[in-house]
Write an enzyme that holds these catalytic residues in place. Structure first.
Site, PDB file in Angstrom:
ATOM      1  N   ILE A 149      -6.727   1.845 -14.397  1.00 53.16           N
ATOM      2  CA  ILE A 149      -5.463   2.552 -14.223  1.00 53.16           C
ATOM      3  C   ILE A 149      -4.339   1.602 -14.617  1.00 53.16           C
ATOM      4  O   ILE A 149      -4.500   0.389 -14.603  1.00 53.16           O
ATOM      5  CB  ILE A 149      -5.283   3.076 -12.781  1.00 53.16           C
ATOM      6  CG1 ILE A 149      -5.438   1.957 -11.749  1.00 53.16           C
ATOM      7  CG2 ILE A 149      -6.261   4.196 -12.488  1.00 53.16           C
ATOM      8  CD1 ILE A 149      -5.264   2.430 -10.313  1.00 53.16           C
ATOM      9  N   ASP A 150      -3.206   2.166 -14.996  1.00 52.43           N
ATOM     10  CA  ASP A 150      -2.110   1.371 -15.532  1.00 52.43           C
ATOM     11  C   ASP A 150      -1.592   0.343 -14.533  1.00 52.43           C
ATOM     12  O   ASP A 150      -1.716   0.515 -13.320  1.00 52.43           O
ATOM     13  CB  ASP A 150      -0.946   2.276 -15.947  1.00 52.43           C
ATOM     14  CG  ASP A 150      -1.323   3.265 -17.038  1.00 52.43           C
ATOM     15  OD1 ASP A 150      -2.267   2.969 -17.791  1.00 52.43           O
ATOM     16  OD2 ASP A 150      -0.680   4.323 -17.128  1.00 52.43           O
ATOM     17  N   LYS A 151      -0.995  -0.700 -15.064  1.00 51.59           N
ATOM     18  CA  LYS A 151      -0.466  -1.795 -14.246  1.00 51.59           C
ATOM     19  C   LYS A 151       0.396  -1.289 -13.095  1.00 51.59           C
ATOM     20  O   LYS A 151       0.240  -1.719 -11.953  1.00 51.59           O
ATOM     21  CB  LYS A 151       0.350  -2.737 -15.134  1.00 51.59           C
ATOM     22  CG  LYS A 151       1.084  -3.838 -14.383  1.00 51.59           C
ATOM     23  CD  LYS A 151       1.937  -4.681 -15.329  1.00 51.59           C
ATOM     24  CE  LYS A 151       2.736  -5.726 -14.579  1.00 51.59           C
ATOM     25  NZ  LYS A 151       3.585  -6.545 -15.483  1.00 51.59           N
ATOM     26  N   THR A 153       0.590   1.790 -11.855  1.00 52.41           N
ATOM     27  CA  THR A 153       0.037   2.933 -11.139  1.00 52.41           C
ATOM     28  C   THR A 153      -0.815   2.387 -10.003  1.00 52.41           C
ATOM     29  O   THR A 153      -1.539   1.404 -10.174  1.00 52.41           O
ATOM     30  CB  THR A 153      -0.822   3.804 -12.069  1.00 52.41           C
ATOM     31  OG1 THR A 153       0.005   4.341 -13.107  1.00 52.41           O
ATOM     32  CG2 THR A 153      -1.473   4.951 -11.313  1.00 52.41           C
ATOM     33  N   ARG A 252       0.902  10.639 -17.818  1.00 51.14           N
ATOM     34  CA  ARG A 252       2.277  10.302 -18.152  1.00 51.14           C
ATOM     35  C   ARG A 252       2.718  10.932 -19.473  1.00 51.14           C
ATOM     36  O   ARG A 252       3.807  11.509 -19.574  1.00 51.14           O
ATOM     37  CB  ARG A 252       2.424   8.783 -18.213  1.00 51.14           C
ATOM     38  CG  ARG A 252       2.093   8.104 -16.887  1.00 51.14           C
ATOM     39  CD  ARG A 252       1.893   6.604 -17.050  1.00 51.14           C
ATOM     40  NE  ARG A 252       3.115   5.950 -17.485  1.00 51.14           N
ATOM     41  CZ  ARG A 252       3.155   4.703 -17.926  1.00 51.14           C
ATOM     42  NH1 ARG A 252       2.027   3.983 -18.004  1.00 51.14           N
ATOM     43  NH2 ARG A 252       4.296   4.162 -18.282  1.00 51.14           N
TER      44      ARG A 252
END
Length: 342
Positions: A149-151, A153, A252
């Site tokens: 998962i994104d930094k 998030t 997103r």
């Protein structure tokens, strides 16, 4: 384009970019910031100053203007050890663990695996300290990682502890049988209570760190996001998202595509007043919310999978983080205040 080369017994990563025909004149450092992932502007400028960046095979300065057709080459020294990521002690919020895999909660700001600009201090560095003998991926940099998962998030992630578990769980992801639900705060009042966003996702044509939705069949990978409205808060909406596919930045970029970017999302236009009034009091309220939650309002709330050894369905759920909850409460109070005035 990426490739590795050995120079004086050191391993270097070479990246080459060609400016698009429609590229407007843009400073070299800004051009690279839009294409290099997980790299600070200071590091880009230092690389240019030290001669690690060439434009049409010539050394230049940071303020050089990139124009259509320019070829930009960037050389980075590989910051890794012979045996893979460096073990680093780290507090890991583990919610479930057995001999095959674990499920943990990733906080905001933590990068999942080492890369350019993040040679250490990542989740993987903490994992290799906590666990020995994690199964490795082909590049030896992402042991145990079957998804990410994104930094910025927050939320739940699965980490495989054996080769067999990694293969089994990776197949479940490939078959779209892993159950993943996110909660997101998006700008605007969605028309429908439930819906599905479909659109191929690939890199943005100009900003290589970002993703873009393309018409089906034109380019990119098929992506499907199902959503359900949980709470309407006037100018923003709390939604639950169920991923059918798992593309980079999927939630997103999909909500950006339909005109409802995630609240606070710097990269996809959610860090400004997208919906609402022009009054300064309202703008002040919104920017105070941004200060409370200086990132995209996205949380990987729950995850479930079939156990690779027992066949039992294992699921975990997590609460929204404090900063996300604080902003929700602010919007609830604001919405109730507007209703009282009517």
């Amino acid at each position: 384009m990426k490739e590795e080369k050995i120079i004086n017994n050191e391993v270097y990563l070479l990246q080459t970019f060609v400016a698009d025909p429609g590229q407007e004149p843009l400073r070299l450092d800004k051009f690279l910031m839009g294409r290099l992932e997980n790299v600070t502007r200071n590091r880009v400028q230092k690389a240019i100053d030290e001669g690690w960046v060439l434009v049409n095979d010539k050394q230049i300065k940071s303020n050089h203007k990139v124009k259509p057709g320019h070829e930009i080459k960037v050389r980075w020294k590989r910051q890794k050890t012979e045996g893979g990521p460096i073990p680093q002690e780290m507090d890991l919020d583990i919610r479930y663990e057995d001999d095959d895999f674990l499920i943990l909660h990733k906080p905001a700001g933590l990068v999942v695996h080492p890369g350019i600009g993040n040679p250490d201090g990542t989740l993987v560095n903490g994992l290799v300290h906590y666990l020995k003998g994690l199964p490795i991926t082909q590049d030896n940099e992402r042991p145990g990682i079957v998804h990410r998962i994104d930094k910025n998030t927050t939320g739940l992630m699965i980490v495989a502890k054996t080769e067999e578990a990694m293969s089994d769980i990776a197949k479940q992801f490939f078959d779209h049988s892993i159950e993943r639900r996110y909660q997101a705060l998006v700008w605007g009042d969605l028309e429908e209570d439930e819906g599905t966003i479909t659109g191929n996702i690939d890199r943005h044509p100009r900003h290589r760190k970002l993703r873009h939705v393309y018409p089906d069949g034109e380019r990119g990978k098929h992506a499907v996001t199902h959503y359900k409205v949980l709470e309407r808060l006037g100018y923003v909406t709390l939604v639950e998202c169920r991923l059918e596919t798992g593309r980079t930045h999927q939630i997103r970029v999909h909500f950006k595509h339909i005109g409802h970017p995630l609240f606070g999302d710097v990269e996809y236009g959610g860090d400004r007043v997208v919906k609402g009034t022009v009054f300064s009091k309202y703008k002040h309220f919104v920017f105070n919310c941004f200060k409370l939650l200086p990132r995209q309002a996205l949380h990987a709330k729950s995850i479930g999978l079939v156990h690779p050894s027992t066949g039992e369905f294992i699921a975990q759920d997590s609460d929204l983080p404090e900063d996300f909850n604080a902003v929700l409460e602010r919007w609830r109070s604001y919405t109730q205040g507007r209703l009282k005035l009517k």
